[in-house]
Design a protein around this motif. Sequence first.
Motif, PDB file in Angstrom:
ATOM      1  N   ALA A 253      72.564 -31.143  38.351  1.00  0.00           N
ATOM      2  CA  ALA A 253      72.155 -31.741  37.103  1.00  0.00           C
ATOM      3  C   ALA A 253      71.180 -32.989  37.084  1.00  0.00           C
ATOM      4  O   ALA A 253      70.188 -32.923  36.371  1.00  0.00           O
ATOM      5  CB  ALA A 253      73.382 -31.938  36.231  1.00  0.00           C
ATOM      6  N   ALA A 254      71.613 -33.977  37.742  1.00  0.00           N
ATOM      7  CA  ALA A 254      70.759 -35.026  38.140  1.00  0.00           C
ATOM      8  C   ALA A 254      69.393 -34.859  38.708  1.00  0.00           C
ATOM      9  O   ALA A 254      68.578 -35.290  38.078  1.00  0.00           O
ATOM     10  CB  ALA A 254      71.622 -36.111  38.729  1.00  0.00           C
ATOM     11  N   ARG A 255      69.197 -33.974  39.655  1.00  0.00           N
ATOM     12  CA  ARG A 255      68.129 -33.576  40.190  1.00  0.00           C
ATOM     13  C   ARG A 255      67.227 -32.815  39.486  1.00  0.00           C
ATOM     14  O   ARG A 255      65.971 -33.270  39.150  1.00  0.00           O
ATOM     15  CB  ARG A 255      68.288 -32.911  41.521  1.00  0.00           C
ATOM     16  CG  ARG A 255      67.151 -32.255  42.228  1.00  0.00           C
ATOM     17  CD  ARG A 255      65.953 -33.317  42.641  1.00  0.00           C
ATOM     18  NE  ARG A 255      66.291 -34.116  43.602  1.00  0.00           N
ATOM     19  CZ  ARG A 255      65.553 -34.967  44.092  1.00  0.00           C
ATOM     20  NH1 ARG A 255      64.328 -35.187  43.577  1.00  0.00           N
ATOM     21  NH2 ARG A 255      65.808 -35.789  45.097  1.00  0.00           N
ATOM     22  N   ALA A 256      67.836 -31.965  38.641  1.00  0.00           N
ATOM     23  CA  ALA A 256      66.973 -31.269  37.631  1.00  0.00           C
ATOM     24  C   ALA A 256      66.534 -31.910  36.587  1.00  0.00           C
ATOM     25  O   ALA A 256      65.125 -31.776  36.021  1.00  0.00           O
ATOM     26  CB  ALA A 256      67.928 -30.101  37.005  1.00  0.00           C
ATOM     27  N   ASP A 257      67.205 -33.086  36.156  1.00  0.00           N
ATOM     28  CA  ASP A 257      66.788 -34.067  35.147  1.00  0.00           C
ATOM     29  C   ASP A 257      65.570 -34.803  35.625  1.00  0.00           C
ATOM     30  O   ASP A 257      64.754 -35.133  34.873  1.00  0.00           O
ATOM     31  CB  ASP A 257      68.091 -34.914  34.613  1.00  0.00           C
ATOM     32  CG  ASP A 257      68.891 -34.044  33.533  1.00  0.00           C
ATOM     33  OD1 ASP A 257      68.628 -32.922  33.038  1.00  0.00           O
ATOM     34  OD2 ASP A 257      70.062 -34.585  33.529  1.00  0.00           O
ATOM     35  N   TYR A 258      65.790 -35.294  36.985  1.00  0.00           N
ATOM     36  CA  TYR A 258      64.691 -36.149  37.602  1.00  0.00           C
ATOM     37  C   TYR A 258      63.520 -35.281  37.637  1.00  0.00           C
ATOM     38  O   TYR A 258      62.370 -35.710  37.251  1.00  0.00           O
ATOM     39  CB  TYR A 258      65.349 -36.654  38.825  1.00  0.00           C
ATOM     40  CG  TYR A 258      64.370 -37.399  39.539  1.00  0.00           C
ATOM     41  CD1 TYR A 258      64.048 -38.574  39.193  1.00  0.00           C
ATOM     42  CD2 TYR A 258      63.533 -36.747  40.661  1.00  0.00           C
ATOM     43  CE1 TYR A 258      62.748 -39.533  39.775  1.00  0.00           C
ATOM     44  CE2 TYR A 258      62.505 -37.475  41.351  1.00  0.00           C
ATOM     45  CZ  TYR A 258      62.082 -38.835  40.840  1.00  0.00           C
ATOM     46  OH  TYR A 258      61.065 -39.400  41.573  1.00  0.00           O
ATOM     47  N   ASP A 259      63.786 -33.972  38.066  1.00  0.00           N
ATOM     48  CA  ASP A 259      62.461 -33.185  38.336  1.00  0.00           C
ATOM     49  C   ASP A 259      61.906 -32.973  36.903  1.00  0.00           C
ATOM     50  O   ASP A 259      60.337 -32.646  36.992  1.00  0.00           O
ATOM     51  CB  ASP A 259      62.853 -31.660  39.048  1.00  0.00           C
ATOM     52  CG  ASP A 259      63.331 -32.153  40.469  1.00  0.00           C
ATOM     53  OD1 ASP A 259      62.880 -33.200  40.988  1.00  0.00           O
ATOM     54  OD2 ASP A 259      63.866 -31.122  41.108  1.00  0.00           O
ATOM     55  N   LYS A 260      62.444 -32.953  35.739  1.00  0.00           N
ATOM     56  CA  LYS A 260      61.640 -33.001  34.470  1.00  0.00           C
ATOM     57  C   LYS A 260      61.188 -34.304  34.013  1.00  0.00           C
ATOM     58  O   LYS A 260      60.081 -33.998  32.907  1.00  0.00           O
ATOM     59  CB  LYS A 260      62.782 -32.576  33.502  1.00  0.00           C
ATOM     60  CG  LYS A 260      63.505 -31.102  33.546  1.00  0.00           C
ATOM     61  CD  LYS A 260      64.358 -31.055  32.512  1.00  0.00           C
ATOM     62  CE  LYS A 260      65.302 -29.883  32.803  1.00  0.00           C
ATOM     63  NZ  LYS A 260      66.247 -29.762  31.901  1.00  0.00           N
ATOM     64  N   LEU A 261      61.115 -35.158  34.620  1.00  0.00           N
ATOM     65  CA  LEU A 261      60.332 -36.419  34.314  1.00  0.00           C
ATOM     66  C   LEU A 261      58.928 -36.422  34.718  1.00  0.00           C
ATOM     67  O   LEU A 261      58.396 -35.620  35.416  1.00  0.00           O
ATOM     68  CB  LEU A 261      60.941 -37.557  34.935  1.00  0.00           C
ATOM     69  CG  LEU A 261      62.419 -37.944  34.714  1.00  0.00           C
ATOM     70  CD1 LEU A 261      62.724 -39.130  35.650  1.00  0.00           C
ATOM     71  CD2 LEU A 261      62.616 -38.376  33.298  1.00  0.00           C
TER      72      LEU A 261
ATOM     73  N   GLN B 291      57.225 -41.600  34.229  1.00  0.00           N
ATOM     74  CA  GLN B 291      58.721 -41.790  34.262  1.00  0.00           C
ATOM     75  C   GLN B 291      59.521 -42.087  35.366  1.00  0.00           C
ATOM     76  O   GLN B 291      60.170 -42.586  35.745  1.00  0.00           O
ATOM     77  CB  GLN B 291      59.306 -40.598  33.212  1.00  0.00           C
ATOM     78  CG  GLN B 291      59.022 -40.713  32.024  1.00  0.00           C
ATOM     79  CD  GLN B 291      59.375 -39.412  31.187  1.00  0.00           C
ATOM     80  OE1 GLN B 291      59.505 -38.334  31.738  1.00  0.00           O
ATOM     81  NE2 GLN B 291      59.637 -39.515  29.844  1.00  0.00           N
ATOM     82  N   LYS B 292      59.058 -41.228  36.396  1.00  0.00           N
ATOM     83  CA  LYS B 292      59.684 -41.082  37.614  1.00  0.00           C
ATOM     84  C   LYS B 292      59.250 -42.591  38.342  1.00  0.00           C
ATOM     85  O   LYS B 292      60.060 -43.038  39.177  1.00  0.00           O
ATOM     86  CB  LYS B 292      59.040 -39.982  38.723  1.00  0.00           C
ATOM     87  CG  LYS B 292      59.511 -38.666  38.195  1.00  0.00           C
ATOM     88  CD  LYS B 292      58.911 -37.716  39.219  1.00  0.00           C
ATOM     89  CE  LYS B 292      59.593 -36.165  38.947  1.00  0.00           C
ATOM     90  NZ  LYS B 292      58.869 -35.089  39.553  1.00  0.00           N
ATOM     91  N   ALA B 293      58.247 -43.216  37.993  1.00  0.00           N
ATOM     92  CA  ALA B 293      57.946 -44.435  38.720  1.00  0.00           C
ATOM     93  C   ALA B 293      58.503 -45.428  38.170  1.00  0.00           C
ATOM     94  O   ALA B 293      58.909 -46.620  38.899  1.00  0.00           O
ATOM     95  CB  ALA B 293      56.407 -44.798  38.251  1.00  0.00           C
ATOM     96  N   LEU B 294      59.394 -45.431  37.015  1.00  0.00           N
ATOM     97  CA  LEU B 294      60.297 -46.101  36.515  1.00  0.00           C
ATOM     98  C   LEU B 294      61.711 -46.145  36.921  1.00  0.00           C
ATOM     99  O   LEU B 294      62.483 -46.901  36.970  1.00  0.00           O
ATOM    100  CB  LEU B 294      60.233 -46.278  35.037  1.00  0.00           C
ATOM    101  CG  LEU B 294      59.006 -46.461  34.299  1.00  0.00           C
ATOM    102  CD1 LEU B 294      59.098 -45.986  32.761  1.00  0.00           C
ATOM    103  CD2 LEU B 294      58.578 -47.897  34.311  1.00  0.00           C
ATOM    104  N   VAL B 295      61.899 -44.879  37.659  1.00  0.00           N
ATOM    105  CA  VAL B 295      63.277 -44.499  38.284  1.00  0.00           C
ATOM    106  C   VAL B 295      63.651 -45.946  39.424  1.00  0.00           C
ATOM    107  O   VAL B 295      62.630 -45.786  40.332  1.00  0.00           O
ATOM    108  CB  VAL B 295      63.502 -43.422  38.524  1.00  0.00           C
ATOM    109  CG1 VAL B 295      64.908 -43.327  39.215  1.00  0.00           C
ATOM    110  CG2 VAL B 295      63.432 -42.619  37.549  1.00  0.00           C
TER     111      VAL B 295
END
Length: 119
Positions: free
Chosen positions: A1-9, A13-17
Amino acid sequence: AARADYDKLTAAQKALVKNLSTLEAAEAKISQLKADKAELEAAKTALNNAITAAQGTHNGATEGTATGEYAVGSKATLQAEIDKAQLVADNTNATKAELDQAKSDLDAAVTTFEAGKVS
């Protein structure tokens, strides 16, 4: 679930993680646990197959002094080894190393048993 949510960014948004490494470490650990489980299941299957084969060898053997028979007492010795292997196979906490060792010990016992066949 976490990977799926990350991939949707989005890329922005990914740059802020800041904790992607934590997700990647968890994924690597899950992958390793799955591989370890598969190896453990394969070792357990191999041991159970060896037990079945050894029991068949035992059950089909006749003790005596005639050609094709086995030394008196050798079936009891083999059965004791089969029983020891079964204890390991039945142990839900057995490690892969323990399962492998039990199979190796049983294989050696069967080889010894078969070598004792009167010819």
